[in-house]
Design a protein around this motif. Structure first.
Motif, PDB file in Angstrom:
ATOM      1  N   SER A  39       0.840  -1.200   0.000  1.00 28.46           N
ATOM      2  CA  SER A  39       0.000   0.000   0.000  1.00 28.46           C
ATOM      3  C   SER A  39       0.873   1.246   0.000  1.00 28.46           C
ATOM      4  N   ILE A  40       0.252   2.361  -0.379  1.00 24.11           N
ATOM      5  CA  ILE A  40       0.949   3.644  -0.382  1.00 24.11           C
ATOM      6  C   ILE A  40      -0.030   4.713   0.085  1.00 24.11           C
ATOM      7  N   ALA A  80       5.391  -2.079   3.217  1.00 29.03           N
ATOM      8  CA  ALA A  80       5.842  -3.354   2.659  1.00 29.03           C
ATOM      9  C   ALA A  80       6.106  -4.327   3.801  1.00 29.03           C
ATOM     10  N   ASN A  81       5.360  -5.420   3.816  1.00 27.53           N
ATOM     11  CA  ASN A  81       5.528  -6.468   4.824  1.00 27.53           C
ATOM     12  C   ASN A  81       5.412  -5.912   6.247  1.00 27.53           C
ATOM     13  N   GLY A  82       4.485  -4.978   6.434  1.00 24.07           N
ATOM     14  CA  GLY A  82       4.249  -4.416   7.756  1.00 24.07           C
ATOM     15  C   GLY A  82       5.178  -3.283   8.148  1.00 24.07           C
ATOM     16  N   ILE A 132      -2.410   4.540  -5.352  1.00 20.37           N
ATOM     17  CA  ILE A 132      -3.285   4.287  -4.204  1.00 20.37           C
ATOM     18  C   ILE A 132      -4.095   3.014  -4.437  1.00 20.37           C
ATOM     19  N   LYS A 133      -4.641   2.875  -5.643  1.00 27.45           N
ATOM     20  CA  LYS A 133      -5.429   1.683  -5.972  1.00 27.45           C
ATOM     21  C   LYS A 133      -4.570   0.554  -6.537  1.00 27.45           C
ATOM     22  N   HIS A 134      -3.419   0.918  -7.082  1.00 25.55           N
ATOM     23  CA  HIS A 134      -2.567  -0.097  -7.717  1.00 25.55           C
ATOM     24  C   HIS A 134      -1.129   0.006  -7.195  1.00 25.55           C
ATOM     25  N   PRO A 135      -0.922  -0.298  -5.919  1.00 27.23           N
ATOM     26  CA  PRO A 135       0.437  -0.219  -5.365  1.00 27.23           C
ATOM     27  C   PRO A 135       1.409  -1.200  -6.016  1.00 27.23           C
ATOM     28  N   ASP A 136       0.875  -2.230  -6.687  1.00 25.76           N
ATOM     29  CA  ASP A 136       1.737  -3.210  -7.359  1.00 25.76           C
ATOM     30  C   ASP A 136       2.586  -2.581  -8.462  1.00 25.76           C
ATOM     31  N   LEU A 137       2.185  -1.403  -8.917  1.00 29.46           N
ATOM     32  CA  LEU A 137       2.991  -0.721  -9.928  1.00 29.46           C
ATOM     33  C   LEU A 137       4.409  -0.473  -9.415  1.00 29.46           C
ATOM     34  N   LEU A 138       4.531  -0.310  -8.110  1.00 32.01           N
ATOM     35  CA  LEU A 138       5.854  -0.112  -7.524  1.00 32.01           C
ATOM     36  C   LEU A 138       6.677  -1.396  -7.587  1.00 32.01           C
ATOM     37  N   ASN A 139       6.022  -2.522  -7.459  1.00 34.55           N
ATOM     38  CA  ASN A 139       6.739  -3.798  -7.462  1.00 34.55           C
ATOM     39  C   ASN A 139       7.218  -4.199  -8.852  1.00 34.55           C
ATOM     40  N   PHE A 140       6.450  -3.832  -9.872  1.00 38.88           N
ATOM     41  CA  PHE A 140       6.759  -4.305 -11.218  1.00 38.88           C
ATOM     42  C   PHE A 140       7.350  -3.239 -12.141  1.00 38.88           C
ATOM     43  N   SER A 141       7.099  -1.972 -11.852  1.00 41.60           N
ATOM     44  CA  SER A 141       7.659  -0.916 -12.715  1.00 41.60           C
ATOM     45  C   SER A 141       7.883   0.351 -11.907  1.00 41.60           C
TER      46      SER A 141
END
Length: 211
Positions: free
Chosen positions: A90-91, A127-129, A150-159
């Protein structure tokens, strides 16, 4: 021999072909001279700087600086948050006194832009608490944040270094000349993080893809 078949007349087609071949070589590049993948918009238009261990160990961030002073800020692929199990979950752009996601900058004078310092908080990443503060890194005016995170925090993980950018800031023109001294470039960051050896065995950084 007819007048129309004189030596000067015969030379003209040869000269014309030579000019056409030279023009073609200038307009049509040789395939072997082209890069294996096209340069992204970021690579073509921005100078990439990196704030390694910014204020805390492992808090690596990037600053992509345009010639007009516009800066794109985000967390680098080597940021500690991205190495946590399951990555960023989350962000939050609410950093206490201000919710960065609510800014509405208008007009040529950039009304309502927030004036920030290098250590000003842009957002909190979970990230991980564990929570990590993403900083501004440069002095300037905050123009917008990437609300998609905010809705797509996974963008940080993949790009993280493209679609996962955190904010856009207009830096102070007087500070731009100091970026090169303050922040290392891409190759310097790779050496510092020992990524050159990893790249040789096929472990590459996140691609600089563009949407």
């Amino acid at each position: 021999m007819d007048i129309g078949e004189g030596p000067e007349t015969l030379e003209k087609p040869v000269e014309k072909r030579a000019v056409e071949e030279e023009l073609r070589s200038l307009l049509v590049p040789d395939l072997k001279d082209l890069p294996s993948t096209p340069r992204s918009a970021v690579e073509s238009n921005f100078v990439r700087y990196y704030a390694v261990d910014f204020l805390k160990p492992g808090h690596d961030q990037y600053i992509y600086c345009h010639a007009n002073g516009l800066c794109v800020i985000g967390i680098a692929p080597t940021h500690r948050a991205l190495s946590e199990e399951k990555g960023v979950s989350s962000i939050d752009f609410n950093v206490g006194k201000s919710d960065r996601s609510e800014i509405k900058v208008t007009g040529k004078r950039k009304r309502n832009a927030q004036h920030l310092h290098p250590d000003s908080a842009l957002c909190n990443v979970c990230a991980n608490g564990s929570f990590y503060i993403v900083r501004c890194c440069v002095k300037g005016s905050l123009l917008e944040v990437n609300n998609r995170l905010i809705k797509h925090p996974d963008l940080l993980n993949f790009s993280a270094d493209s679609h996962g950018q955190n904010a856009t800031i207009m830096s102070k023109s007087s500070d731009e000349s100091r970026f090169e001294d303050a922040f290392p470039g891409l190759q310097s960051r790779r050496r510092r993080r020992n990524l050159e050896s990893a790249a040789r065995v096929g472990v590459a950084e996140h691609p600089m893809d563009e949407g």
